[in-house]
Scaffold this active site. Structure first.
Site, PDB file in Angstrom:
ATOM      1  CB  SER A   1      -0.886   0.001   1.248  1.00 52.66           C
ATOM      2  OG  SER A   1      -1.417   1.278   1.481  1.00 52.66           O
TER       3      SER A   1
ATOM      4  CE1 TYR B   1      -6.390   4.130  -2.073  1.00 50.25           C
ATOM      5  CE2 TYR B   1      -4.866   3.901  -0.239  1.00 50.25           C
ATOM      6  CZ  TYR B   1      -6.041   3.537  -0.873  1.00 50.25           C
ATOM      7  OH  TYR B   1      -6.863   2.603  -0.311  1.00 50.25           O
TER       8      TYR B   1
ATOM      9  CB  THR C   1      -6.614   1.446  -4.924  1.00 52.23           C
ATOM     10  OG1 THR C   1      -5.797   0.297  -4.682  1.00 52.23           O
ATOM     11  CG2 THR C   1      -7.922   1.290  -4.176  1.00 52.23           C
TER      12      THR C   1
ATOM     13  CE  LYS D   1      -7.142  -3.939  -3.411  1.00 49.83           C
ATOM     14  NZ  LYS D   1      -7.767  -2.917  -2.553  1.00 49.83           N
TER      15      LYS D   1
ATOM     16  CB  SER E   1     -11.365  -5.590  -4.915  1.00 49.59           C
ATOM     17  OG  SER E   1     -11.279  -5.079  -3.602  1.00 49.59           O
TER      18      SER E   1
ATOM     19  CG  HIS F   1     -11.270  -0.940  -0.382  1.00 49.31           C
ATOM     20  ND1 HIS F   1     -10.622  -0.238  -1.358  1.00 49.31           N
ATOM     21  CD2 HIS F   1     -10.564  -0.718   0.754  1.00 49.31           C
ATOM     22  CE1 HIS F   1      -9.577   0.389  -0.842  1.00 49.31           C
ATOM     23  NE2 HIS F   1      -9.518   0.105   0.441  1.00 49.31           N
TER      24      HIS F   1
ATOM     25  CB  VAL G   1      -9.934 -15.022   0.175  1.00 50.68           C
ATOM     26  CG1 VAL G   1      -9.193 -16.347   0.081  1.00 50.68           C
ATOM     27  CG2 VAL G   1     -10.462 -14.587  -1.179  1.00 50.68           C
TER      28      VAL G   1
ATOM     29  N   GLY H   1      -6.453  -9.704   2.636  1.00 51.51           N
ATOM     30  CA  GLY H   1      -6.162  -8.472   3.373  1.00 51.51           C
ATOM     31  C   GLY H   1      -6.136  -8.730   4.869  1.00 51.51           C
TER      32      GLY H   1
HETATM   33  C1  FMN Z   1      -6.441  -2.672   7.437  1.00 50.96           C
HETATM   34  C2  FMN Z   1      -6.674  -2.591   5.967  1.00 50.96           C
HETATM   35  C3  FMN Z   1      -6.099  -1.561   5.240  1.00 50.96           C
HETATM   36  C4  FMN Z   1      -6.266  -1.505   3.855  1.00 50.96           C
HETATM   37  N1  FMN Z   1      -5.603  -0.544   3.144  1.00 50.96           N
HETATM   38  C5  FMN Z   1      -5.696  -0.555   1.801  1.00 50.96           C
HETATM   39  C6  FMN Z   1      -4.903   0.332   1.022  1.00 50.96           C
HETATM   40  O1  FMN Z   1      -4.121   1.121   1.541  1.00 50.96           O
HETATM   41  N2  FMN Z   1      -5.043   0.288  -0.316  1.00 50.96           N
HETATM   42  C7  FMN Z   1      -5.900  -0.589  -0.945  1.00 50.96           C
HETATM   43  O2  FMN Z   1      -5.993  -0.593  -2.180  1.00 50.96           O
HETATM   44  N3  FMN Z   1      -6.644  -1.448  -0.225  1.00 50.96           N
HETATM   45  C8  FMN Z   1      -6.549  -1.468   1.109  1.00 50.96           C
HETATM   46  N4  FMN Z   1      -7.262  -2.378   1.836  1.00 50.96           N
HETATM   47  C9  FMN Z   1      -8.139  -3.346   1.129  1.00 50.96           C
HETATM   48  C10 FMN Z   1      -7.363  -4.607   0.753  1.00 50.96           C
HETATM   49  O3  FMN Z   1      -6.402  -4.331  -0.238  1.00 50.96           O
HETATM   50  C11 FMN Z   1      -8.294  -5.692   0.204  1.00 50.96           C
HETATM   51  O4  FMN Z   1      -9.043  -5.171  -0.865  1.00 50.96           O
HETATM   52  C12 FMN Z   1      -9.238  -6.243   1.268  1.00 50.96           C
HETATM   53  O5  FMN Z   1      -8.650  -6.268   2.533  1.00 50.96           O
HETATM   54  C13 FMN Z   1      -9.660  -7.656   0.879  1.00 50.96           C
HETATM   55  O6  FMN Z   1     -10.617  -8.144   1.747  1.00 50.96           O
HETATM   56  P1  FMN Z   1     -10.300  -9.085   2.995  1.00 50.96           P
HETATM   57  O7  FMN Z   1      -9.783  -8.192   4.079  1.00 50.96           O
HETATM   58  O8  FMN Z   1     -11.631  -9.666   3.300  1.00 50.96           O
HETATM   59  O9  FMN Z   1      -9.283 -10.110   2.564  1.00 50.96           O
HETATM   60  C14 FMN Z   1      -7.084  -2.467   3.212  1.00 50.96           C
HETATM   61  C15 FMN Z   1      -7.656  -3.507   3.952  1.00 50.96           C
HETATM   62  C16 FMN Z   1      -7.441  -3.580   5.311  1.00 50.96           C
HETATM   63  C17 FMN Z   1      -8.041  -4.738   6.077  1.00 50.96           C
END
Ligand code: FMN
Length: 397
Positions: free
Chosen positions: A149, A172, A198, A271, A293, A295, A329, A349
């Protein structure tokens, strides 16, 4: 406080310090999988990915644990992400003579040991002192790709130095395009293999509002400096926060891909795709990969589960670029289901964020190994020798 701005900053990876970090204690809260009644007390007794929820909770301040774990508004999308996988049933054929499946695959030409990668997750230094450095090492040891990230709170150079494993940088977009341009160059020089843009912004989580979740000043200052913004140590916390509010481009259009393509030869992924028409537009803009996704249910509540949107997007894309999936997942069978519906690989994530908080690099390695072993078992049970043999005939309906 302008809640809209607050939400947008959350979209940029965890509020990035709009509010002072709370020194919250570990209160009891419902966690994501509240039906889970077998929570282990120790790392050693963890047998499944969600066992790390309780372990992370016991290590983190309440606000940080909830930042990782919770979802947007009523958390309907968060719950649906997991439930949709659970409702999808596997119907494996018998006696296909497979005892030792090969779970390896390639993603954008990169060989990985099994089709599970680390999604970009912000704020990792708040979860563990080693932050993304620990996660990068674990991903490299597991022979998979780490999505890093923009807001991970370690610089691209630090993450690159931590491991030689393959990495994708998640961007970002800074409003200041000179900063953005320099950042992209640094990402290239640091040896990253792709850029994920993203585009699904707008995180809105009640728990973060309630907890006044924010990044401590030293981390926020380092973060903005790492990205390449001209901040100075003399700035007060409020000045830093105001600067941060104005730093990011929240009004992007599809033209952003033209700009990015002019800056880099690296493969570009988008994404946050859930609609076939957006997948079509992304392909027209020349993206090299699509991440389906929502997110992780952190953005707009009541959006559908990613796994539900996958088949239609795979059909539209029709093999022109690789399609990946994240959101919900949690088990090896989920990986099998995503591949059966046309994903090349999945990203996780929360599972590795919990593991990082619980036990640093070893925790992330343990979670990746759990996914590996469960996926290999799912392949063997479904009679698939290679990932190429995984198709929709393995699923009911
Ligand atoms: C704590 C946290 C911070 C995240 N920060 C970002 C980020 O900075 N950029 C981004 O594209 N997605 C971010 N995400 C989303 C993840 O990339 C991903 O899409 C998501 O966690 C997938 O779902 P899951 O948590 O059920 O596996 C974040 C997710 C979490 C849990």
């Amino acid at each position: 406080m302008n809640r809209r701005v607050f939400a947008q900053l959350l979209a940029l990876g965890g509020s990035l310090g709009l509010l002072p970090a709370t020194a919250a204690q570990n209160n009891e809260t419902d966690d994501e999988e509240s039906a889970d009644d077998s929570k282990p007390n120790t790392i050693e007794s963890a047998v499944k990915v969600t066992d790390f929820i309780a372990l992370a909770k016991s290590k983190l301040p309440k606000a940080t644990f909830e930042y990782i774990t919770t979802g947007s508004c009523n958390e309907l999308t968060l719950a649906e992400n997991v439930a949709a996988f659970e409702r999808t049933q596997v119907l494996p054929p018998l006696l296909r003579g497979v005892s030792k499946p090969d779970p390896s695959t390639t993603v954008l030409g990169q060989k990985i040991r099994f089709p599970v990668m680390l999604a970009p997750v912000a704020g990792q230094r708040m979860f563990h002192p080693q932050g993304a450095l620990a996660a990068a090492r674990a991903a490299a040891s597991a022979d998979t790709i780490m999505g890093v990230s923009s807001s991970v709170l370690n610089s691209v150079e630090e993450v690159a130095a931590a491991s030689s494993g393959p990495k994708w940088f998640q961007l970002y977009m800074p409003k200041n395009r000179t900063v953005a341009k320099q950042l992209v160059k640094r990402v290239e020089q640091a040896g990253f293999n792709a850029i994920i843009l993203t585009v699904d912004l707008g995180e809105w989580k009640d728990s973060d509002h309630r907890n006044k979740f924010g990044v401590p000043k030293d981390m926020l200052y380092k973060h903005l400096k790492d990205i390449g913004f001209p901040v100075t140590p003399k700035m007060t916390f409020d000045e830093l926060v105001n600067f941060n509010i104005n730093a990011w481009d929240l009004g992007m259009t599809w033209e952003i891909f033209d700009w990015l393509r002019n800056q880099t030869k690296l493969p570009i992924l988008i994404k946050g795709v859930l609609r076939p028409d957006d997948a079509e537009k992304a392909i027209a803009k020349g993206v090299n990969g699509i991440v389906v996704s929502n997110h992780g249910g952190r953005r707009l509540d009541t959006m559908p589960a990613s796994i539900h949107r996958l088949p239609e997007i795979v059909k539209t894309v029709d093999g022109r670029v690789e399609v990946m999936l994240d959101s919900g997942v949690r088990r090896g069978t989920d990986v099998l289901k995503a591949l059966a519906l046309g994903a090349k690989a999945v990203l996780i994530g929360r599972p590795y964020a919990w593991a990082l908080a619980a036990n640093g690099e070893a925790g992330v390695a343990q979670v990746l190994q759990m996914f590996h072993d469960e996926f290999v078992n799912a392949m063997a049970s479904s009679g698939c020798q290679t990932v190429a043999e995984i198709d929709s005939s393995l699923l009911v309906g």
